[in-house]
Design an enzyme around this catalytic site. Structure first.
Site, mmCIF file in Angstrom:
data_model
loop_
_atom_site.group_PDB
_atom_site.id
_atom_site.type_symbol
_atom_site.label_atom_id
_atom_site.label_comp_id
_atom_site.label_asym_id
_atom_site.label_seq_id
_atom_site.Cartn_x
_atom_site.Cartn_y
_atom_site.Cartn_z
ATOM 1 N N THR A 72 0.854 -1.181 0.000
ATOM 2 C CA THR A 72 0.000 0.000 0.000
ATOM 3 C C THR A 72 0.893 1.235 0.000
ATOM 4 O O THR A 72 2.010 1.206 0.490
ATOM 5 C CB THR A 72 -0.885 0.051 1.254
ATOM 6 O OG1 THR A 72 -0.027 0.188 2.386
ATOM 7 C CG2 THR A 72 -1.693 -1.210 1.396
ATOM 8 N N GLU B 97 -6.358 -3.698 1.452
ATOM 9 C CA GLU B 97 -6.411 -4.757 2.465
ATOM 10 C C GLU B 97 -7.581 -5.711 2.236
ATOM 11 O O GLU B 97 -7.669 -6.753 2.872
ATOM 12 C CB GLU B 97 -6.544 -4.124 3.862
ATOM 13 C CG GLU B 97 -5.285 -3.448 4.393
ATOM 14 C CD GLU B 97 -5.052 -2.032 3.846
ATOM 15 O OE1 GLU B 97 -5.794 -1.612 2.920
ATOM 16 O OE2 GLU B 97 -4.138 -1.355 4.334
ATOM 17 N N TRP C 219 -16.866 16.795 14.668
ATOM 18 C CA TRP C 219 -16.299 16.324 13.409
ATOM 19 C C TRP C 219 -17.029 16.965 12.225
ATOM 20 O O TRP C 219 -18.250 16.996 12.187
ATOM 21 C CB TRP C 219 -16.454 14.811 13.287
ATOM 22 C CG TRP C 219 -15.486 14.023 14.102
ATOM 23 C CD1 TRP C 219 -14.608 14.510 15.025
ATOM 24 C CD2 TRP C 219 -15.290 12.607 14.058
ATOM 25 N NE1 TRP C 219 -13.873 13.473 15.572
ATOM 26 C CE2 TRP C 219 -14.276 12.296 14.992
ATOM 27 C CE3 TRP C 219 -15.859 11.556 13.329
ATOM 28 C CZ2 TRP C 219 -13.820 10.993 15.209
ATOM 29 C CZ3 TRP C 219 -15.417 10.274 13.548
ATOM 30 C CH2 TRP C 219 -14.407 9.984 14.480
ATOM 31 N N LYS D 225 -11.532 18.289 12.631
ATOM 32 C CA LYS D 225 -12.006 18.334 14.017
ATOM 33 C C LYS D 225 -12.022 19.785 14.488
ATOM 34 O O LYS D 225 -10.990 20.378 14.697
ATOM 35 C CB LYS D 225 -11.100 17.473 14.895
ATOM 36 C CG LYS D 225 -11.219 15.982 14.552
ATOM 37 C CD LYS D 225 -10.126 15.133 15.192
ATOM 38 C CE LYS D 225 -10.107 13.747 14.564
ATOM 39 N NZ LYS D 225 -8.982 13.507 13.650
#
Lengths: 549, 549
Positions: free
Chosen positions: B188, B335, B450, B445
């Protein structure tokens, strides 16, 4: 040195191939999609999921544990679908009882499979009553009852299905376990000796579902499987998981119709009324439908039907196409879960004329992914794929029964040489299509040569007066066997002159090279009906005895 | 007591899930179907099968054994497809080298994966030259050369790919082995620290192929996969097996086009000229194509494109729909092999208006079969599926990397609690559709709350002057972080007055309840370009540094 192995078990993140894992997402996908039982009941996937949990709780309450066997005797229904999921998902084994066997044979299978519980439809009690005192391992019997009227019977029931499911606790945490756990078992209607039990694991059912999906999906340049397809089985749910199709269509969350008993008018009413687009059946059922007076009055052009169980005769295929029913053959058997091949139409064939396409539709097609098919001669050597040379069909795929239940010697025969022996004779052509030409034991052996009984049936099925036909070998002193053909004529068709006409058709077929000279039948006999097995196939064993002289 | 286990191994009739078993039937199905490389080469499945056998023989000759690792550095091509099959089918491991990493990172991956052989395209030699003396385990290097002219380089080659394959013996008996054998590995492009290696087994690739098939097939009430579909990948083959699609389309025997490098004109020429019907790519590629002058002149109405890698902004989706390109989002990551969800359009949604359908197409859809998805809060508890409450996306399915190669601690983090942690933030709505709202580390944030950077990008992408946009949080003494938005305008669009106009759009979005008040960005900055990662995603890590003040 060897391959690098990935560590997988035991670990927190292993993910076994279990039936529950192809079930659960249908609730997300299609909570409000319908599942329908005849004209009697309709509910949604939300209901199915709730009731599958309740059924598992009810069976647990009854004492069913992992490794136990639960037998079901019912017609094609939403209840059967609930059992397809709840019983294996608990870790128990589903025994789909073959309700077209005799009571004595059914008794044999119940005792042989060591069933712990039986769920039985009240209409099937006549099968259970004569044997009730000889059942050995069954501890509980549950009645499936469609009316309020209690049946008159000496059998004691522990509950009714509907009562038990409705009152059970909701929600069941279906556990994880080894994907090689046995999920289902059922018995073949072997014509000799006792029925033989086959069995399949969770892994096998899951992989078969994906193989089936892949086989059906790319069957054609037209879509065969979309989210709008409406599914109705027409091969019974007790027989090879209704070809595994209920697992597939439930996984996909499609609309499903379960027809109960197979009555032509009800079937056609459901096909039209519920807009059924996909079914599967044996040729006998299509024969029955195509000849029903209702068929001429309704639009069947959206209906795709996969045919298996016996060879699809060309005459029947073309009759179905005249009703605009889209037919494709497929091939498989109880021992193979069942699907092995399906008659894809390759893109370059689409321009072919209808006759040539009927030939393709009546072959059994190409192996679906993960299926190996070979044709072998009696020495076990592969036969060339030339569309002519025949041999026994053998196969390998991840979804084959690993043997016959508690029957070591038959299991070894089945798996001789590491391939499953189908007992069918066929050839593979240069396009890769398998054509079954006979059962190994139905081949007509005349003068040391083989004649395919299916080819003879195929030829005669194209005569407009023929409703059904069977070709068999009858004993002959000089030749060993000689072929004869039995014909059921269409209603109100006089038989005068037809024998000579039909014999002439076989002579023509010989002249065109379709059959050898010794394959021309000695006789064409007109009969009122032809004996069939419990699953609607021609019963040639009976016919050979019946017409031996 | 426990489940009844079926005896399966070792036995003559076990059938492991190996890549060779999804490959072999394509030769029966489509021997004459074409596989095409740019405008340079076309051959048939018959050729592919012959060359896969020859490649395996050539690699064996070179000394490659089971368990060895063979690295490939090439562009999307028929050669890469040959490697996808030949290398794993021999029992070796295919390392698809991430050619957009820096030479130093590539060196790290080659040494870390302990590659034995490298196959390298001559155009990629500049990546290999600076590191050639630090490569540790590689014994042989093979040159992939598309012209006759030998490249100027100090690297010594053992052979050329074409020479080696063409001269090798034909026919290779690919062996059976354990389905948990490692088949592929790749790294990755993590933005921090060294690249991390993921790895997949034969079993995982086979199951992913079937999951993918099932996910794509029933995507819509229209067919998405038929035998006439023509496939061209537009996510690179070094990256998560090009989403596993080459395995699927080869299994099915469909026509395939491999485009080499991604140049808009060549891509559109291939789409039109070869009648491509199915592709998959990141939003950046569709953005590039839709803005190419050629796109207006050609008919793209038969082209279905699955979008993944980053969220599909609504503005881009609607621009693509204006070109009649049929877009669907999907979701997955390195993944996860990669596919987890896909944006099916449910039958009851078909009557919805285009805006509502764009919302669906831009969500990432429902889990495909065998995939479990949950949204969890920081305590690990599942969050309700109300389409509002967000949390980290975690997953279970049979095709997840079992860890990071040789990296115990990162593997444990990845699999905390027995679920794979995606690092993505999202919500699931009542229809079951997953919407990714951010990367866990890209969430803005502000004042303890959020703000989803993707939502801000989505809102601004609908302004007609916007070509691309990125929302990031920049440090703020009082609030911790404050959102700003970077915008690349369409060519020749003056920016005067636009900042106020765009800020007004965010205020409107706040008034409509789409974002909270504190989510309205402080600034809209017009920039010439936006930094991207090697696989074309917005590189927010770089952007946060770039615009910190």
């Amino acid at each position: 040195m060897g391959v690098k192995l990935i560590e997988t078990t035991p670990s927190a993140y292993s993910y076994p191939l279990l039936v529950k894992n192809i079930f659960k997402n249908s609730l997300i996908r299609s909570p409000d999609q319908e599942i329908i039982y005849r004209d009697k009941m309709r509910y949604t996937y939300r209901d199915l999921h709730r009731r599958v949990g309740q059924l598992a709780n009810a069976l647990s309450e009854l004492g069913v544990k992992q490794g136990d066997t639960v037998a079901v005797m019912d017609f094609d229904s939403h209840r059967y679908l609930e059992c397809y999921f709840a019983i294996p998902m608990m870790g128990a084994v589903l025994h789909t009882v073959h309700i077209r066997l005799s009571p004595e044979q059914i008794l044999y299978t119940i005792n042989h499979a060591q069933d712990d519980v039986i769920l039985v439809n009240s209409e099937l009690l006549p099968l259970l009553e004569p044997i009730k005192d000889k059942i050995e391992t069954v501890k509980k019997i549950i009645l499936i009852q469609e009316t309020d009227k209690a049946p008159e019977t000496a059998i004691q029931f522990d509950d009714t299905y509907e009562n038990m499911v409705t009152n059970a606790k909701k929600g069941y945490e279906f556990p994880d376990f080894d994907e090689n756990a046995m999920a289902t078992t059922f018995y073949t209607s072997g014509t000799t000796g006792n029925p033989k039990g086959v069995y399949f694991s969770h892994r096998q059912l899951v992989l078969h579902t994906f193989g089936l999906m892949t086989g059906l999906c790319a069957i054609d340049s037209q879509a065969v499987m979309t989210s709008k397809d409406v599914y109705m089985p027409l091969t019974p749910m007790f027989h090879v998981h209704a070809w595994g199709m209920p697992y597939l269509f439930t996984m996909l969350g499609n609309k499903q119709i379960y027809p109960g008993r197979y009555e032509p008018e009800m079937i056609l009413k459901l096909v039209v009324g519920e807009k059924v687009t996909f079914s599967h059946c044996v040729p006998t059922i299509i024969h029955m439908l195509v000849n029903s007076p209702v068929a001429d009055k309704v639009d069947l052009s959206q209906w795709k039907v996969v045919i298996g169980g016996s060879a699809l005769p060309k005459g029947l295929c073309s009759a179905a196409l005249k009703h605009k029913i889209n037919l494709y053959s497929a091939y498989g058997m109880s021992e193979t879960c069942p699907l092995l091949t399906i008659a894809h139409i390759k893109p370059h064939m689409e321009e072919w004329n209808e006759d040539a396409l009927i030939d393709i539709r009546c072959k059994t097609g190409m192996p679906i992914p993960l299926v190996d098919i070979e044709i072998i001669d009696p020495m076990g050597n592969p036969v060339p794929h030339d569309g002519v040379q025949t041999g026994e069909v053998v196969t390998r795929t991840p979804w084959l029964t690993q043997g016959y239940l508690h029957n070591q010697s038959k299991s070894e025969e089945l798996w001789e040489g590491g391939w499953l022996h189908t007992g069918d004779v066929g050839h593979i052509d240069t396009e890769g299509y398998l054509k079954i030409t006979d059962r190994l034991k139905d081949v007509i052996k005349t003068g040391g040569e083989w004649v395919s009984s299916l080819t003879l049936e195929d030829i005669i099925s194209q005569h407009p007066a023929v409703s059904e036909a069977a070709a068999i070998g009858i004993p002959d002193e000089k030749w060993g066997e000689r072929p004869i053909v039995l014909v059921v004529l269409k209603p109100d068709t006089p038989s005068q002159g037809l024998e000579e006409e039909m014999k002439a058709i076989f002579m023509d077929a010989f002249k065109k090279g379709e059959i050898p000279k010794y394959g021309v039948p000695d006789k064409v006999l007109f009969v009122d009906e032809i004996a069939k097995t419990g699953v609607g196939k021609l019963d040639k064993k009976v016919l050979r005895v019946q017409f031996a002289d």
